[in-house]
Design a protein around this motif. Structure first.
Motif, mmCIF file in Angstrom:
data_model
loop_
_atom_site.group_PDB
_atom_site.id
_atom_site.type_symbol
_atom_site.label_atom_id
_atom_site.label_comp_id
_atom_site.label_asym_id
_atom_site.label_seq_id
_atom_site.Cartn_x
_atom_site.Cartn_y
_atom_site.Cartn_z
ATOM 1 N N LYS A 169 -9.023 12.723 4.685
ATOM 2 C CA LYS A 169 -9.162 12.244 5.471
ATOM 3 C C LYS A 169 -9.917 10.611 5.710
ATOM 4 C CE LYS A 169 -9.288 15.375 8.889
ATOM 5 N NZ LYS A 169 -8.821 14.671 10.896
ATOM 6 N N GLU A 170 -10.712 10.002 4.881
ATOM 7 C CA GLU A 170 -11.492 8.739 5.236
ATOM 8 C C GLU A 170 -9.511 8.279 4.508
ATOM 9 O OE1 GLU A 170 -13.394 6.387 1.206
ATOM 10 O OE2 GLU A 170 -13.354 8.206 1.074
ATOM 11 N N VAL A 171 -8.487 8.427 3.786
ATOM 12 C CA VAL A 171 -7.071 7.050 4.638
ATOM 13 C C VAL A 171 -6.580 7.529 5.641
ATOM 14 C CG1 VAL A 171 -4.825 7.067 3.188
ATOM 15 C CG2 VAL A 171 -6.187 7.393 1.982
ATOM 16 N N GLU A 172 -6.718 8.194 6.714
ATOM 17 C CA GLU A 172 -6.503 8.371 7.652
ATOM 18 C C GLU A 172 -7.205 7.568 8.827
ATOM 19 O OE1 GLU A 172 -5.211 11.780 10.739
ATOM 20 O OE2 GLU A 172 -7.092 12.165 9.635
ATOM 21 N N THR A 173 -8.355 7.267 8.304
ATOM 22 C CA THR A 173 -9.615 6.849 9.852
ATOM 23 C C THR A 173 -9.682 5.235 8.905
ATOM 24 O OG1 THR A 173 -11.246 7.414 7.892
ATOM 25 C CG2 THR A 173 -10.955 8.677 9.774
ATOM 26 N N ASN A 174 -9.213 4.925 7.225
ATOM 27 C CA ASN A 174 -9.456 3.849 7.185
ATOM 28 C C ASN A 174 -8.335 2.475 7.348
ATOM 29 O OD1 ASN A 174 -11.786 3.828 5.612
ATOM 30 N ND2 ASN A 174 -10.843 4.229 3.999
ATOM 31 N N ARG A 175 -8.756 1.920 8.309
ATOM 32 C CA ARG A 175 -7.688 0.528 8.695
ATOM 33 C C ARG A 175 -7.390 -0.673 7.557
ATOM 34 N NH1 ARG A 175 -4.315 -1.270 12.796
ATOM 35 N NH2 ARG A 175 -4.304 -3.752 12.637
ATOM 36 N N LEU A 176 -6.340 -0.294 7.124
ATOM 37 C CA LEU A 176 -6.157 -0.681 5.676
ATOM 38 C C LEU A 176 -5.303 -2.394 6.080
ATOM 39 C CD1 LEU A 176 -5.439 2.200 2.755
ATOM 40 C CD2 LEU A 176 -7.397 0.802 3.592
ATOM 41 N N ALA A 177 -4.519 -2.159 6.315
ATOM 42 C CA ALA A 177 -3.832 -2.886 7.370
ATOM 43 C C ALA A 177 -4.556 -4.559 6.615
ATOM 44 C CB ALA A 177 -2.871 -3.550 8.393
ATOM 45 N N TYR A 178 -3.235 -5.821 6.721
ATOM 46 C CA TYR A 178 -4.185 -7.413 7.014
ATOM 47 C C TYR A 178 -4.634 -7.831 8.256
ATOM 48 C CZ TYR A 178 -1.946 -7.731 1.812
ATOM 49 O OH TYR A 178 -2.117 -7.633 0.739
ATOM 50 N N PRO A 179 -5.630 -8.308 8.498
ATOM 51 C CA PRO A 179 -5.758 -8.797 9.892
ATOM 52 C C PRO A 179 -4.731 -9.006 10.136
ATOM 53 C CG PRO A 179 -7.215 -9.441 8.322
ATOM 54 C CD PRO A 179 -6.311 -8.608 7.209
ATOM 55 N N LEU A 180 -4.944 -9.381 11.328
ATOM 56 C CA LEU A 180 -4.034 -9.778 12.580
ATOM 57 C C LEU A 180 -3.467 -11.328 12.190
ATOM 58 C CD1 LEU A 180 -1.748 -9.604 15.252
ATOM 59 C CD2 LEU A 180 -3.435 -10.222 16.368
ATOM 60 N N TRP A 181 -4.515 -11.857 12.162
ATOM 61 C CA TRP A 181 -4.308 -13.369 11.527
ATOM 62 C C TRP A 181 -2.941 -13.938 10.410
ATOM 63 C CZ3 TRP A 181 -5.675 -15.789 7.733
ATOM 64 C CH2 TRP A 181 -6.793 -15.240 6.732
ATOM 65 N N VAL A 182 -3.486 -12.457 9.238
ATOM 66 C CA VAL A 182 -3.306 -12.824 8.084
ATOM 67 C C VAL A 182 -1.536 -12.616 8.618
ATOM 68 C CG1 VAL A 182 -3.293 -11.745 5.862
ATOM 69 C CG2 VAL A 182 -5.065 -13.068 6.553
ATOM 70 N N GLN A 183 -1.603 -11.602 9.624
ATOM 71 C CA GLN A 183 0.056 -10.843 9.733
ATOM 72 C C GLN A 183 0.577 -11.867 10.037
ATOM 73 O OE1 GLN A 183 0.741 -7.186 11.235
ATOM 74 N NE2 GLN A 183 -1.924 -6.624 10.437
ATOM 75 N N VAL A 184 0.366 -12.563 11.144
ATOM 76 C CA VAL A 184 0.495 -13.754 12.166
ATOM 77 C C VAL A 184 1.304 -15.290 10.868
ATOM 78 C CG1 VAL A 184 0.509 -15.410 14.155
ATOM 79 C CG2 VAL A 184 -0.140 -13.165 14.092
#
Length: 251
Positions: free
Chosen positions: A107-122
């Motif tokens: 449940k903790e994994v499902e709710t956490n946002r582990l992706a990099y921030p948008l500016w890092v992705q861009v």
């Protein structure tokens, strides 16, 4: 005290939650099915059956409870979550986690946002676009235009997809914006090879993971899932190609 039926239902919930997280974040179909059945076996359920498609999961246990279905509406790519669920599955198999501990961790994994921030992705997409332009034999004068065009196209993909939940439309507009930027740079003399700049700028949009997963699912015998993911990858490629074709027709 938890009776046998309640425990069985809890095991099914843990299996479905693990499969849902993996499928939503880019895991292959056969990996999802294997993980669910391994978790069930670790908790004493030797006979379990799962059927996974890109848009849903069906899971059942022979003779002990109803078949349950989960609908998968949103899919993205976050392989970190897939890795964490695999790690939790291994801990369950080794007996390190109880049923409740496993459910709470999932449940903790499902709710956490582990992706990099948008500016890092861009920023990563922009740098990759510039490098791809050089790899495809573009000149160094094409590096900066490809960098900006690729970053702008990737940002447009995220922005439009937040507004309109139609992936094809977002990918079409992203490739169109990247092509417009590339064309403008060439028109003002900051770029030399339009085709190399465009190729570099659309590379971050290419559906690499869906293509790979489609091939791996087909090789594993999951024909329905493999063909579905292949069709999804084809639509993405078609959207990118349509946006760029429109640019070249204007140019």
């Amino acid at each position: 005290m938890i009776n046998h039926l309640d425990r069985t239902n809890q095991i099914v919930e843990v299996c479905l939650l693990a499969g849902k997280i993996m499928l939503q974040n880019g895991a292959e179909t056969y990996r999802v099915e294997d993980t669910m059945m391994r978790i069930a076996a670790s908790f004493g359920i030797r006979e379990s059956h799962s059927y996974v498609t890109p848009t849903g999961i069906i899971f059942s246990i022979d003779g002990t409870g109803p078949t349950k279905l989960i609908r998968i509406a949103e899919r993205s790519t976050d392989l970190q979550k897939v890795i964490i669920v695999n790690s939790i599955s291994r801990k369950i198999s080794s007996g390190e986690l109880s049923l409740k501990e496993a459910y709470d961790m999932l449940k903790e994994v499902e709710t956490n946002r582990l992706a990099y921030p948008l500016w890092v992705q861009v920023a990563a997409a922009a740098i990759a676009s510039g490098c791809f332009a050089i790899i495809f034999q573009g000149s160094w004068s094409d590096f900066l235009p490809a960098l900006i065009s690729g970053g702008g196209g990737f940002y447009c993909l995220d922005f439009v997809h937040r507004l309109v939940k139609i992936k094809f439309f977002a990918e079409f507009l992203a490739s169109f914006i990247a092509g417009i930027l590339a064309m403008c740079f060439v028109a003002i003399g900051l770029g030399h090879d339009l085709d190399k700049i465009i190729i570099g700028s659309v590379m971050p949009l290419v559906p690499g993971i869906p293509i790979t997963n489609a091939v791996r699912d087909l090789m594993a015998g999951h024909l329905v899932a493999g063909l579905s993911k292949g069709a999804e990858a084809f639509l993405t490629a078609f959207a990118i190609g349509t946006g760029i074709a429109l640019i070249f027709s204007i140019y």
